[in-house]
Write a protein that holds these residues in place. Structure first.
Motif, PDB file in Angstrom:
ATOM      1  N   SER A   1     -15.173  -3.886  -8.706  1.00 53.94           N
ATOM      2  CA  SER A   1     -13.805  -4.343  -8.927  1.00 53.94           C
ATOM      3  C   SER A   1     -13.004  -4.359  -7.631  1.00 53.94           C
ATOM      4  CB  SER A   1     -13.114  -3.433  -9.938  1.00 53.94           C
ATOM      5  OG  SER A   1     -13.028  -2.128  -9.418  1.00 53.94           O
ATOM      6  N   ARG A   2     -13.710  -4.151  -6.509  1.00 59.53           N
ATOM      7  CA  ARG A   2     -12.995  -4.017  -5.243  1.00 59.53           C
ATOM      8  C   ARG A   2     -13.014  -5.313  -4.443  1.00 59.53           C
ATOM      9  NH1 ARG A   2     -14.428   1.610  -3.198  1.00 59.53           N
ATOM     10  NH2 ARG A   2     -13.106   2.144  -4.941  1.00 59.53           N
ATOM     11  N   GLN A   3     -11.827  -5.786  -4.074  1.00 57.67           N
ATOM     12  CA  GLN A   3     -11.781  -6.968  -3.210  1.00 57.67           C
ATOM     13  C   GLN A   3     -10.983  -6.608  -1.972  1.00 57.67           C
ATOM     14  OE1 GLN A   3      -8.932  -7.526  -5.918  1.00 57.67           O
ATOM     15  NE2 GLN A   3      -9.709  -9.408  -6.824  1.00 57.67           N
ATOM     16  N   THR A   4     -10.922  -7.580  -1.068  1.00 52.49           N
ATOM     17  CA  THR A   4     -10.093  -7.379   0.103  1.00 52.49           C
ATOM     18  C   THR A   4      -8.652  -7.183  -0.349  1.00 52.49           C
ATOM     19  OG1 THR A   4     -11.557  -8.852   1.302  1.00 52.49           O
ATOM     20  CG2 THR A   4      -9.455  -8.350   2.329  1.00 52.49           C
ATOM     21  N   GLY A   5      -8.049  -6.132   0.099  1.00 49.37           N
ATOM     22  CA  GLY A   5      -6.702  -5.816  -0.352  1.00 49.37           C
ATOM     23  C   GLY A   5      -5.658  -6.679   0.312  1.00 49.37           C
ATOM     24  N   SER A   6      -4.477  -6.691  -0.271  1.00 49.13           N
ATOM     25  CA  SER A   6      -3.413  -7.485   0.320  1.00 49.13           C
ATOM     26  C   SER A   6      -2.164  -6.650   0.596  1.00 49.13           C
ATOM     27  CB  SER A   6      -3.060  -8.645  -0.615  1.00 49.13           C
ATOM     28  OG  SER A   6      -2.701  -8.144  -1.882  1.00 49.13           O
ATOM     29  N   ARG A   7      -2.024  -5.557  -0.167  1.00 45.63           N
ATOM     30  CA  ARG A   7      -0.809  -4.772  -0.006  1.00 45.63           C
ATOM     31  C   ARG A   7      -1.142  -3.292   0.148  1.00 45.63           C
ATOM     32  NH1 ARG A   7       3.596  -4.768  -3.987  1.00 45.63           N
ATOM     33  NH2 ARG A   7       1.923  -4.133  -5.380  1.00 45.63           N
ATOM     34  N   VAL A   8      -0.255  -2.593   0.815  1.00 42.65           N
ATOM     35  CA  VAL A   8      -0.381  -1.148   0.900  1.00 42.65           C
ATOM     36  C   VAL A   8       0.742  -0.548   0.068  1.00 42.65           C
ATOM     37  CG1 VAL A   8      -0.559   0.833   2.416  1.00 42.65           C
ATOM     38  CG2 VAL A   8      -1.177  -1.431   3.259  1.00 42.65           C
ATOM     39  N   LEU A   9       0.369   0.242  -0.906  1.00 43.72           N
ATOM     40  CA  LEU A   9       1.368   0.856  -1.775  1.00 43.72           C
ATOM     41  C   LEU A   9       1.482   2.334  -1.415  1.00 43.72           C
ATOM     42  CD1 LEU A   9       2.913  -0.498  -4.129  1.00 43.72           C
ATOM     43  CD2 LEU A   9       1.452   0.814  -5.663  1.00 43.72           C
ATOM     44  N   VAL A  10       2.681   2.790  -1.179  1.00 40.82           N
ATOM     45  CA  VAL A  10       2.868   4.189  -0.797  1.00 40.82           C
ATOM     46  C   VAL A  10       3.650   4.913  -1.889  1.00 40.82           C
ATOM     47  CG1 VAL A  10       3.836   5.760   0.905  1.00 40.82           C
ATOM     48  CG2 VAL A  10       2.872   3.575   1.642  1.00 40.82           C
ATOM     49  N   THR A  11       3.106   6.020  -2.366  1.00 45.37           N
ATOM     50  CA  THR A  11       3.861   6.835  -3.308  1.00 45.37           C
ATOM     51  C   THR A  11       4.029   8.238  -2.736  1.00 45.37           C
ATOM     52  OG1 THR A  11       1.816   7.369  -4.467  1.00 45.37           O
ATOM     53  CG2 THR A  11       3.135   5.632  -5.417  1.00 45.37           C
ATOM     54  N   VAL A  12       5.205   8.788  -2.955  1.00 48.65           N
ATOM     55  CA  VAL A  12       5.469  10.160  -2.549  1.00 48.65           C
ATOM     56  C   VAL A  12       5.833  10.948  -3.800  1.00 48.65           C
ATOM     57  CG1 VAL A  12       6.944  11.684  -1.191  1.00 48.65           C
ATOM     58  CG2 VAL A  12       6.252   9.482  -0.259  1.00 48.65           C
ATOM     59  N   ASP A  13       5.066  11.982  -4.076  1.00 45.64           N
ATOM     60  CA  ASP A  13       5.309  12.815  -5.244  1.00 45.64           C
ATOM     61  C   ASP A  13       5.321  11.988  -6.532  1.00 45.64           C
ATOM     62  OD1 ASP A  13       5.558  15.282  -6.303  1.00 45.64           O
ATOM     63  OD2 ASP A  13       7.730  15.411  -6.094  1.00 45.64           O
ATOM     64  N   GLY A  14       4.437  11.004  -6.609  1.00 45.16           N
ATOM     65  CA  GLY A  14       4.318  10.186  -7.811  1.00 45.16           C
ATOM     66  C   GLY A  14       5.324   9.059  -7.888  1.00 45.16           C
ATOM     67  N   GLN A  15       6.283   9.046  -6.958  1.00 45.63           N
ATOM     68  CA  GLN A  15       7.323   8.012  -6.960  1.00 45.63           C
ATOM     69  C   GLN A  15       6.989   6.952  -5.915  1.00 45.63           C
ATOM     70  OE1 GLN A  15       9.553  10.364  -8.731  1.00 45.63           O
ATOM     71  NE2 GLN A  15       9.769   8.513  -9.972  1.00 45.63           N
ATOM     72  N   GLU A  16       7.069   5.684  -6.293  1.00 46.59           N
ATOM     73  CA  GLU A  16       6.778   4.643  -5.316  1.00 46.59           C
ATOM     74  C   GLU A  16       7.852   4.639  -4.235  1.00 46.59           C
ATOM     75  OE1 GLU A  16       5.889   0.772  -6.908  1.00 46.59           O
ATOM     76  OE2 GLU A  16       6.311  -0.172  -4.982  1.00 46.59           O
ATOM     77  N   SER A  17       7.408   4.678  -2.970  1.00 45.41           N
ATOM     78  CA  SER A  17       8.401   4.744  -1.900  1.00 45.41           C
ATOM     79  C   SER A  17       8.368   3.498  -1.020  1.00 45.41           C
ATOM     80  CB  SER A  17       8.186   5.993  -1.046  1.00 45.41           C
ATOM     81  OG  SER A  17       7.163   5.771  -0.102  1.00 45.41           O
ATOM     82  N   GLY A  18       7.329   2.683  -1.162  1.00 46.65           N
ATOM     83  CA  GLY A  18       7.316   1.476  -0.360  1.00 46.65           C
ATOM     84  C   GLY A  18       6.051   0.665  -0.546  1.00 46.65           C
ATOM     85  N   ALA A  19       6.141  -0.629  -0.264  1.00 48.35           N
ATOM     86  CA  ALA A  19       4.966  -1.486  -0.313  1.00 48.35           C
ATOM     87  C   ALA A  19       4.996  -2.377   0.914  1.00 48.35           C
ATOM     88  CB  ALA A  19       4.979  -2.328  -1.588  1.00 48.35           C
TER      89      ALA A  19
END
Lengths: 120, 178
Positions: A26-44
């Motif tokens: 199920s793995r393809q070349t990624g397009s985005r980096v998703l960052v979560t801090v303490d379970g909360q999304e902090s940036g993409a």
């Protein structure tokens, strides 16, 4: 070594291989980096845009570097710095975790807004 | 540990316990010094678990538990942080639960028990990490590698301990049995 020991080793290795294979499928070349801090999304961030981002974690920070379509952590102020030692990630589902800072950096796949895999 | 207090070999037990505890702390420290590190989080040799295994087979489960928990607390306060202690405790306790049970069941040899312990240790730490990060996906991502590393390191440590045990029976007055 008992026979059961070999069986245990075999079963676990098989389970690991199966799990890895399922994930690889199920793995393809990624397009985005998703960052979560303490379970909360902090940036993409887009993987095709070269940049260095400072991520503020719970008890510290780390520097996320996006370069050549892959993401890595280049600097962190945690004591073990395991996240810095880890290889760069670029495929969807791949993860870099910074436990002391409760930071999770995860590659997401799928369609990127605007950009394509061409940028790679 | 049960019964040691009223037996004549209490001094022997205390001496061996102290030596193995010191060895475990030292082994854990030596492991941190090894410059070649595998760039995957959570993969380590687990040398200190060798001392815990020795204790488990030379004496009994309670003394192995005491050794493991003391080692984690002492080396944690000496070399790392409170957070690291919590992760280590999660791995150590889960690992010893599995090893105690499997040793009692007698279905595995020492390498098998060691392997199961190493795998349990990795799964325990991973579970705590997933709880802290509140992400199951990160858990799934690391699981295959940590399973394989548990098999390999557990096997190595287990075989070493199995070879060492017959030579160390003087430590528990020849009472060692598989």
């Amino acid at each position: 070594m008992k026979k059961n020991d070999w069986i245990l080793a075999g079963v676990v290795l098989l389970a690991a291989a199966l799990l890895a294979w399922m994930q690889q499928g199920s793995r393809q070349t990624g397009s985005r980096v998703l960052v979560t801090v303490d379970g909360q999304e902090s940036g993409a961030y887009s993987l095709s845009q070269e940049q260095t981002v400072r991520i503020e974690g719970k008890n510290g920070y780390c520097l996320l570097q996006i370069k050549n379509g892959s993401a890595s952590v280049t600097e962190a102020d945690c004591p073990d710095r395991l996240c810095v030692r880890q290889h760069a990630v670029s495929k969807s589902g791949e993860t870099i975790a910074c436990l002391p800072g409760r930071i999770l950096i995860r590659i997401e796949g799928g369609e990127d807004s605007g950009y394509d895999a061409v940028a790679k | 540990m049960k019964g040691y207090a009223d037996r004549k070999d209490l001094p022997r037990f205390i001496a061996v316990f102290g030596c193995l505890l010191a060895a475990a702390i030292l082994l854990g420290y030596v492991e941190m010094l090894i410059p070649i590190q595998i760039p995957i989080q959570g993969v380590k040799l687990g040398l200190a678990n060798g001392a815990v295994l020795l204790m488990l087979y030379l004496f009994d489960a309670p003394s192995a538990w005491l050794l493991s928990i003391l080692r984690i607390l002492l080396s944690g306060f000496l070399f790392s942080s409170l957070m690291t202690i919590l992760y280590s405790l999660a791995g150590g306790i889960f690992s010893l639960l599995v090893m105690t049970l499997l040793k009692k069941l007698r279905i595995f040899g020492i390498p098998g028990v060691s392997m199961a312990g190493a795998i349990a240790h990795n799964i325990g730490q991973l579970a705590v990490a997933a709880l802290v990060l509140r992400s199951v996906e990160s858990l799934l991502f690391y699981l295959p590698v940590l399973l394989v590393s548990g098999v390999v390191t557990g096997l190595v440590i287990g075989v070493i301990v199995r070879e060492l045990l017959p030579k160390l029976t003087f430590l528990n007055n020849g009472g060692y049995q598989l």
